[in-house]
Design an enzyme around this catalytic site. Structure first.
Site, PDB file in Angstrom:
ATOM      1  N   ARG A  55       0.767  -1.260   0.058  1.00  0.00           N
ATOM      2  CA  ARG A  55       0.073   0.016   0.108  1.00  0.00           C
ATOM      3  C   ARG A  55       0.788   1.318  -0.007  1.00  0.00           C
ATOM      4  NH1 ARG A  55      -4.208   0.368   4.232  1.00  0.00           N
ATOM      5  NH2 ARG A  55      -2.137   0.310   5.685  1.00  0.00           N
ATOM      6  N   ASN A  56       1.926   1.073   0.027  1.00  0.00           N
ATOM      7  CA  ASN A  56       3.029   2.273   0.014  1.00  0.00           C
ATOM      8  C   ASN A  56       3.178   2.677  -1.571  1.00  0.00           C
ATOM      9  OD1 ASN A  56       5.444   3.911  -0.235  1.00  0.00           O
ATOM     10  ND2 ASN A  56       5.752   3.395   1.900  1.00  0.00           N
ATOM     11  N   VAL A  57       2.978   3.929  -1.616  1.00  0.00           N
ATOM     12  CA  VAL A  57       2.874   4.390  -3.153  1.00  0.00           C
ATOM     13  C   VAL A  57       4.426   4.821  -3.659  1.00  0.00           C
ATOM     14  CG1 VAL A  57       0.526   4.956  -3.097  1.00  0.00           C
ATOM     15  CG2 VAL A  57       2.130   6.827  -2.645  1.00  0.00           C
ATOM     16  N   THR A  65       5.223   8.637   1.286  1.00  0.00           N
ATOM     17  CA  THR A  65       4.414   7.848   0.583  1.00  0.00           C
ATOM     18  C   THR A  65       3.687   6.622   1.288  1.00  0.00           C
ATOM     19  OG1 THR A  65       6.523   6.323   0.254  1.00  0.00           O
ATOM     20  CG2 THR A  65       6.057   8.194  -1.404  1.00  0.00           C
TER      21      THR A  65
END
Length: 160
Positions: free
Chosen positions: A30-32, A135
């Site tokens: 889920r870290n962009v 992020t």
């Protein structure tokens, strides 16, 4: 190209549990971070981790963290126990990475740790620093397009 050729150093605070378990930066799905790099640098999607980091090095971008270690319950930066925080050796790093033009701090926590724990002990000149929106999925207050916009400004500024 090697890390010593990097012009941009991107610093996180300390890897979270998914990253530590995988031995990879920004491993939380889920870290962009990797999505932003793919979109802004035209990095092929679904590259294995080693090829992603090699791709960044080819763009003269290095990844690291402010902290070498710290006690922390869970993965949130707010849970970092400040008295146990040990910073990476930025004096040695900056001496050997003379091409660096910018240090981009991934989130406010990384920025605060860098200012409070790294800068006071530096004995070498530090390049310009900029704090970018985190992020991390924990920073949901800013929508993805806005985060992407801030990261684009930094990457564009360093383009050849």
């Amino acid at each position: 190209m090697s890390a010593t050729d990097a012009r941009l150093l991107i610093l996180g605070s300390l890897p979270g549990r998914p990253s530590l378990a995988a031995g990879e930066y920004y491993a939380n799905p889920r870290n962009v971070f990797w999505r932003i790099m793919q979109e802004l640098l035209q990095m092929p999607v679904d590259l294995p981790y080693a090829q992603r980091t090699d791709f960044l090095l080819g763009k003269r971008i290095a990844l690291w963290d402010v902290l070498q270690s710290s006690r922390r319950a869970g993965s949130l930066d707010a849970a970092i126990e400040q008295d146990s925080a040990r910073v990476n050796d930025f004096n040695a790093f900056l001496r050997s990475h003379t091409q660096l033009r910018l240090v981009a701090l991934n989130g406010k926590a990384a920025g605060k740790l860098f200012r409070s724990k790294v800068l006071p002990g530096l004995r070498v000149v530090c390049p310009e620093t900029v704090v970018l929106p985190s992020t991390s999925p924990a920073y949901a207050a800013m929508p993805y397009p806005e985060k992407r916009h801030y990261w684009l400004q930094v990457l564009d500024a360093l383009a050849d």
